[in-house]
Scaffold this active site. Structure first.
Site, PDB file in Angstrom:
ATOM      1  N   LEU A   1      37.637  40.323  35.025  1.00  0.00           N
ATOM      2  CA  LEU A   1      38.339  39.531  36.024  1.00  0.00           C
ATOM      3  C   LEU A   1      39.729  40.119  36.213  1.00  0.00           C
ATOM      4  O   LEU A   1      40.471  40.286  35.244  1.00  0.00           O
ATOM      5  CB  LEU A   1      38.434  38.084  35.547  1.00  0.00           C
ATOM      6  CG  LEU A   1      38.549  37.003  36.595  1.00  0.00           C
ATOM      7  CD1 LEU A   1      37.387  37.060  37.572  1.00  0.00           C
ATOM      8  CD2 LEU A   1      38.576  35.654  35.933  1.00  0.00           C
ATOM      9  N   CYS A   2      40.060  40.445  37.440  1.00  0.00           N
ATOM     10  CA  CYS A   2      41.337  41.094  37.729  1.00  0.00           C
ATOM     11  C   CYS A   2      42.093  40.279  38.765  1.00  0.00           C
ATOM     12  O   CYS A   2      41.708  40.226  39.929  1.00  0.00           O
ATOM     13  CB  CYS A   2      41.093  42.513  38.233  1.00  0.00           C
ATOM     14  SG  CYS A   2      42.609  43.423  38.520  1.00  0.00           S
TER      15      CYS A   2
END
Length: 102
Positions: free
Chosen positions: A71-72
């Site tokens: 997750l960025c």
């Protein structure tokens, strides 16, 4: 277990707006939840935790999900992180950001 560095975060489909892109995708694939793994390092809360989506599988780049489910999002970077953010607040932030993404 005894390992307090790895947590599971669940975002229930029933709690996601059915009109947003995330809500539509979850319902399209028949997923009852988004399951994320949260890794809290020894530097927490000075440094953000790392998160990855375990399931369902999203297309790379959609809903802030990248390779291997990572997750960025800015709130999870050194620049965007606030040491005042608790793990429950991280969950709310992640749900909000994923629901606003495509």
């Amino acid at each position: 277990g005894r390992d307090l560095t790895t947590w599971t975060l669940r975002i229930l489909t029933s709690g996601v707006d059915p009109g947003c892109a995330l809500g539509k995708e979850l319902r399209r694939v028949g997923a009852s939840e988004v399951v994320l793994e949260v890794w809290v390092g020894p530097e927490f809360p000075s440094c953000p935790p790392r998160l990855r989506v375990l399931r369902p599988n999203f297309q790379k780049g959609s809903f802030y999900v990248h390779s291997h489910g990572a997750l960025c999002m800015e709130a999870l970077t050194q620049q965007g992180w606030s040491a005042a953010m608790s793990l429950p607040q991280v969950g709310v932030q992640v749900k909000t950001m994923m629901a606003s993404g495509k």
